[in-house]
Design a protein around this motif. Structure first.
Motif, PDB file in Angstrom:
ATOM      1  N   UNK A   1       0.866  -1.171   0.000  1.00  0.00           N
ATOM      2  CA  UNK A   1       0.000   0.000   0.000  1.00  0.00           C
ATOM      3  C   UNK A   1       0.909   1.229   0.000  1.00  0.00           C
ATOM      4  N   UNK A   2       0.839   1.951  -1.099  1.00  0.00           N
ATOM      5  CA  UNK A   2       1.639   3.178  -1.229  1.00  0.00           C
ATOM      6  C   UNK A   2       3.099   2.935  -0.836  1.00  0.00           C
ATOM      7  N   UNK A   3       3.745   2.043  -1.506  1.00  0.00           N
ATOM      8  CA  UNK A   3       5.168   1.707  -1.310  1.00  0.00           C
ATOM      9  C   UNK A   3       5.446   1.123   0.080  1.00  0.00           C
ATOM     10  N   UNK A   4       4.427   0.777   0.760  1.00  0.00           N
ATOM     11  CA  UNK A   4       4.611   0.205   2.096  1.00  0.00           C
ATOM     12  C   UNK A   4       4.162  -1.257   2.071  1.00  0.00           C
TER      13      UNK A   4
ATOM     14  N   UNK B   1       0.613  -6.920  13.430  1.00  0.00           N
ATOM     15  CA  UNK B   1       0.658  -6.043  12.259  1.00  0.00           C
ATOM     16  C   UNK B   1       2.099  -5.602  12.044  1.00  0.00           C
ATOM     17  N   UNK B   2       2.561  -5.786  10.810  1.00  0.00           N
ATOM     18  CA  UNK B   2       3.930  -5.390  10.490  1.00  0.00           C
ATOM     19  C   UNK B   2       3.912  -4.466   9.282  1.00  0.00           C
ATOM     20  N   UNK B   3       4.626  -3.370   9.395  1.00  0.00           N
ATOM     21  CA  UNK B   3       4.689  -2.385   8.311  1.00  0.00           C
ATOM     22  C   UNK B   3       6.154  -2.186   7.945  1.00  0.00           C
ATOM     23  N   UNK B   4       6.452  -2.351   6.659  1.00  0.00           N
ATOM     24  CA  UNK B   4       7.837  -2.192   6.194  1.00  0.00           C
ATOM     25  C   UNK B   4       7.917  -1.095   5.145  1.00  0.00           C
ATOM     26  N   UNK B   5       8.877  -0.234   5.318  1.00  0.00           N
ATOM     27  CA  UNK B   5       9.107   0.827   4.319  1.00  0.00           C
ATOM     28  C   UNK B   5      10.376   0.514   3.538  1.00  0.00           C
TER      29      UNK B   5
END
Lengths: 320, 753
Positions: free
Chosen positions: B707-710, B749-753
């Motif tokens: 989602x949006x480069x994430x 929940x894991x979010x990676x940039x």
């Protein structure tokens, strides 16, 4: 997909209905015998009890209401070459919620052991079972010359008692009390106040901390604890002049090794989190459970300075 | 007498060393005219090494599996010939590349594999897995971080808990990440983080491991029969290698679960990369499911950092890493009448890996400091004061030579300077105050004979030149691990070895939750604990994508340091010598095809301990153990997993009856007759009873999307789906049953940039 769902459903259902098994944490009951006897040097009247183990249907030992105390055993004590036979007797029980029979016990009159005495015991029960044990009365300690002799101490914030013992592994339990007299309309009552070693703050509360059993041969009282104990003597009473303070006395219990181990095991507390399943059950009784041990009690007095007593509004019991 | 001494002690050692020397010489002197292929395999996006990647030379039987650092070497290739190299790895596109091999030279390839887009409908064919037919890997499990990611996450993904899928590894329930391997105690398992010993690898009383899977790239787990390059423990080795960090671009990630929040940052630096990860406990509510003390102000964190410098060209490769790992667990009460608790790990290490130019040699050198401090501060409570500190300064160096015949020679040495301080009081009020230090100097050599396609031997020994304990144990620790493949699809394997451990812990067998397990150097009055492993195994690869393996083992333990439960005075020893025995059989089935991965394992085992003449089952002895795990890639970023565990009942001590025990709160007021009497349980013989069977089903569902480069990953897991009431223990005084984890849904929940 449908087959997969049905198979999964059946599998899960089987698991749900097959969860309980026969399980009993109990093994076959075997009758055991328990001897308790703690000799004291500050009295010539020694007591002991003998009990049997019991079984209950569930896991709650309180469910047993059959008195397990045993009488009519052949109970002898050896002090060197002297043999003493204990007699059985009973006294009324104050709490009859569990057992409504009198407390059965054994006693020995005119027996006051001394420090360093080696004492042995042998019990032969009616069914032939035998229990043996031995102990040695601890050596007397010597209070240290560097102990404070009067309180409050001058130019320092703590009041200290020290002592020395010939024993290598002895545990002690000290208790400092202020002795005072409280006068009401027509009566005068001699009373005592146990002094904590210090107070610690817990939120808005100040909690007293009392000495615990330890091998330390020193006890340190903070002056603030002495002040608080002194003030608490007349807490809520505006008539401070009704109190006469006589002095302070340190009582010191010196345990033999058996009593140390037993006391530690029944008060055995590591921390709030460790879970121990097989709780230690210290016993020095051959052929059974229980304890055969001894302790001595020694005292050391201290003066309470007149000006200090009077600073609280009390009278001093000192004549000088 | 002299001859007897010779044959009993010296002769076997000399014969063993002679064999090693002969094999070494024969391996070095080999025919000329052959070339070699050396290289490493990394992820094309982040440059991270891909351990266990498969390298196959098309049209030949030759190939290799990348090691923990992604490196490989294949020798004895025909000079002047061009080979087609297929490199594959789970979750990556297979890469094919042609390489010309020059005679008497080492050709080098640096391979970058591209990860498959997570949103593809189905996994691409990942290429054949290369199994060197003569690989001497009995007892070794190679676990990739991707394998761990596929397991149900539970409250927190945990590497130690993932080991329970390995047959022969046992735990004592949901509430502990401690593991027991083939009848050995948990203190007999060595945990290495980048080659450095971790002394207290647990958070929260052992509920979770301190190893955050986010920082791990790969791990090797030896459950027995391990070779001469590992030592210092009697039962198992868990070797964890952390990630190096993204070498191509900067990236961050953040993860939140029902227990912790964690974050990582990584990126390139000139000639290298860095990675820092951190994790902190955020929510205490979930701990209430695990521990009795509901309102404990629990707090923990762990932090890891690694900086790497990499210099590689077509001839050699140099890698230097500096890493740190720090963890803290504490319970700090505001109430002075309650105790405070603190556990601290601090690890610092420097590591140098060198592929030497034009010679088939690589070397590894490291220096490290690992310290652990555990302390219980009673304050004004009745808790016992306990303190343990261990400080380990180590230097390790080894060198590996690969011969033309593919044989490998590895020699190395390790020097450890260890200092321990221990102060505690036992339940009977007896105090122990021990401080000790020592130097452990160990050299080891092993020869891996791999020249014959269907037969391989790894033979070697460790030589204990200096030991920490003054009372020496075995000077030699010989090890043999062999594989024979009578048919292409069947391999027969065997291993034997002697193992010693001179750093021990004091552990109370009766505790099911242990918060203080101090490390000590084996005291003078005990001999160094020793184990002998005998393992026999078979592996069948009859059907494509299906591997079935079985192992039978017998382990004998002697001089084990057991807590002296009868210690009543300070002069009594804290330990008594024990013995142990464990044996069993283990089966493992792996099925890997396209979108499905299925693992089934079964073990049948027995273990015994003998202490003070009493023989009993240790608390982790279980007769039957079954684990199963099914992962299905549903496509479009959806992944599901299902795990089921079954263990026959663990041992426990039954209640034989009750008696009224004499208590006294204050001897000033009471004593003897005048105390009070409370019911107390009489216990039967130790651990003769069995708890009910344990079983549990866990489900996991993960969705990954961009989602949006994430890159976002959302996992929903359900522990104990059918709410099985697995017993943890029953309270002695009430008979009340204390169960393990109930039905419990969790999410991560894991979010990676």
């Amino acid at each position: 997909m449908k087959k997969l769902l049905i198979t999964t459903g059946i599998f899960l259902s089987l698991l749900f209905v097959s969860c309980e098994e026969d399980f009993s944490p109990r093994s076959e009951f075997k009758e055991r015998y328990i001897l308790n006897c703690i000799l004291r040097t500050d009295t010539a009247f020694q007591t002991a009890t003998i009990l049997r183990s019991y079984n209950v249907p569930g896991y709650d030992g309180y469910a047993n209401t059959d008195d397990p105390f045993i009488t009519a055993a052949d109970f002898r004590i050896w002090q060197g070459d002297n043999v003493y036979k204990l007699r059985d007797s009973s006294i009324q029980r104050s709490d009859t919620s569990r057992y409504n029979t009198p407390i059965k016990f054994y006693y020995l009159k005119n027996f006051q052991p001394a420090s360093n005495d080696s004492i042995a015991v042998r019990v032969v029960l009616n069914n032939g079972k035998k229990l043996f044990a031995s102990t040695r009365i601890p050596s007397e300690i010597k209070f240290g010359l560097d102990s404070d002799k009067s309180l409050p101490p001058e130019n320092k914030s703590t009041f200290i008692f020290t002592w020395q013992s010939e024993e290598l592994f002895t545990y002690y339990l000290p208790r400092l009390r202020f002795f005072y007299e409280k006068k009401t309309d027509s009566t005068t009552t001699l009373m005592s106040k146990v002094v904590p070693i210090k107070f610690v703050q817990n939120g808005n509360q100040w909690e007293p901390v009392y000495p615990i059993i330890s091998s330390n041969n020193k006890i340190i009282y903070q002056n603030s604890a002495l002040d608080s104990a002194m003030a608490e003597i007349s807490k809520g009473d505006p008539n401070k002049n009704n109190y006469k303070i006589f002095g302070a006395n340190l009582e010191l219990l010196v345990f033999d090794r058996n009593l140390t181990n037993y006391y530690s095991s029944i008060n055995g507390f590591l921390d709030d989190f460790t879970i121990i399943l097989n709780e230690p059950d210290y016993s020095n009784i051959e052929g059974g459970f229980g304890i055969f041990a001894s302790y001595i009690k020694q005292n050391s007095g201290a003066l309470i300075k007149k000006e200090y007593v009077e600073s609280f509004g009390y009278k001093s019991g000192l004549t000088n | 007498m002299t001859y007897l001494f010779f044959f009993q002690y010296l002769a076997p050692s000399r014969i063993f060393i002679s064999i090693l020397i002969m094999l070494s010489v024969s391996g070095i002197c080999f025919a000329q005219g052959y070339g070699s292929l050396r290289g490493n395999v990394v992820d094309s996006l982040n440059g991270e090494a891909l351990p266990y990647a498969n390298i196959i030379l098309e049209g030949t039987e030759r190939g290799a599996t990348a090691d923990l650092n992604g490196n490989f070497i294949i020798r004895g290739l025909t000079g002047g010939k061009t080979y087609t190299v297929n490199v594959s790895f789970l979750g990556y596109r297979t890469l094919t590349q042609e390489v010309k091999i020059d005679a008497d030279r080492i050709s080098v390839i640096r391979i970058q594999l591209s990860p498959i887009n997570i949103q593809l409908q189905a996994i691409e064919k990942i290429g054949e897995k290369y199994n060197r037919p003569n690989e001497t890997d009995l007892g070794l499990q190679k676990i990739n971080v991707r394998d761990i990611e596929l397991l149900p996450k539970g409250v927190e993904t945990d590497i130690f808990r993932s080991l329970q899928f390995v047959p022969g590894v046992q735990n004592t329930g949901d509430v502990s990440a401690r593991y027991y391997v083939r009848g050995g105690g948990s203190n007999q398992n060595l945990v290495l983080l980048n080659g450095v010993s971790v002394y207290n690898p647990f958070h929260a009383f052992g509920l979770f491991s301190i190893i955050d899977p986010e920082m791990i790239n790969a791990l090797e787990f030896y459950k027995g029969g391990f070779t001469a390059d590992y030592g210092g423990r009697l039962s198992s080795i868990l070797n964890l290698v952390t990630k190096d960090g993204n070498k191509n671009r900067y990236g961050t990630s953040a993860t939140i679960s029902f227990l912790t929040g964690k974050a990582s940052v990584e990126g390139p630096i000139p000639e290298g990369s860095f990675i820092f990860t951190g994790r902190k406990s955020l929510f205490r509510d979930i701990l209430r499911k695990f521990i009795n003390y509901k309102n404990a102000p629990f707090d923990f964190y762990d932090f890891s950092g690694k900086i790497n410098f990499l210099s590689q060209n077509t001839k050699d490769l140099t890698k230097i890493s500096i890493s740190t790992f720090n963890s803290l667990d504490q319970i700090k009460n505001e109430d002075p009448l309650k105790a405070d608790y603190e556990w601290i790990n601090n690890i610092y290490s420097a590591y140098w890996f060198q592929e030497w130019e034009d010679v088939p040699i690589y070397s590894e050198t490291s220096a490290s400091l690992s310290s652990f401090t555990g302390e219980i501060k009673p304050n004004e409570s009745e808790a016992k004061q306990r303190y343990n500190k261990v400080k380990d300064v180590s230097f390790l160096a080894d060198i590996t030579y690969v011969s033309e015949s593919s044989d490998e020679i590895k020699v190395g040495m390790s020097i450890k300077s260890i200092k321990t301080e221990t102060k505690f009081e036992n339940l009977q009020g007896t105090r122990t105050n021990l401080s000790d230090n020592g130097l452990h100097l160990n050299i080891y050599a092993k020869y891996k004979l791999l020249r014959w396609e269907d037969f391989g031997v790894d033979i070697g020994t460790r030589v204990n030149v200096l030991t920490l304990a003054k009372n020496k144990g075995s000077v030699l620790e010989p090890r043999v691990n062999l594989t024979f493949r009578p048919l292409p699809t069947i391999a027969v394997k065997a291993a034997w070895g002697i193992y010693t451990q001179d750093l021990i812990t004091l552990v109370n067998d009766n505790e099911i939750i242990t918060i203080f397990e101090p490390w000590l150097i084996t005291p003078d009055y005990l001999r160094i604990p020793e184990a002998i492993h005998y393992v026999l195994g078979m592996e069948i690869n009859q059907i494509d994508n299906l591997t079935i393996s079985g192992e039978a083992y017998y382990k004998f333990l002697k001089n084990t340091a057991e807590m002296n439960e009868n210690k009543a005075s300070s002069s009594d020893p804290d330990f008594v010598a024990g013995k142990g025995e464990a044996y069993g059989i283990e089966m493992l089935m792996n099925y890997n095809r396209d979108i499905i991965q299925l693992t089934l394992s079964y073990s049948l085992s027995w273990s015994y301990k003998e202490v003070n003449g009493w023989i009993y089952y240790p608390k982790y002895d279980t007769r039957h153990s079954v684990t199963s795990n099914l992962n299905i890639n549903l496509g479009n970023g959806w992944q599901t997993s299902l795990s089921w565990f079954f263990n026959s009942g663990l041992p426990f001590t039954q209640i034989e009856g009750f008696y009224d025990k004499l208590y006294f709160d204050d001897l000033f007021f009471s004593g003897g007759l005048y105390g009070y009497y409370l019911p107390f349980t009489v216990l039967a013989d130790k651990n003769l009873g069995r708890l009910p069977t344990y079983h549990r089903l866990d489900l996991g569902l993960t969705k990954q999307f961009i989602l949006a480069f994430t890159k976002i990953s959302l996992s929903v897991n359900v522990l104990n789906v059918y709410n099985r009431k697995n017993i943890f223990y029953f309270e002695r005084d009430t008979g009340a049953r204390v169960n393990m984890l109930p039905f419990m849904p969790t999410a991560t929940l894991k979010v990676e940039l």
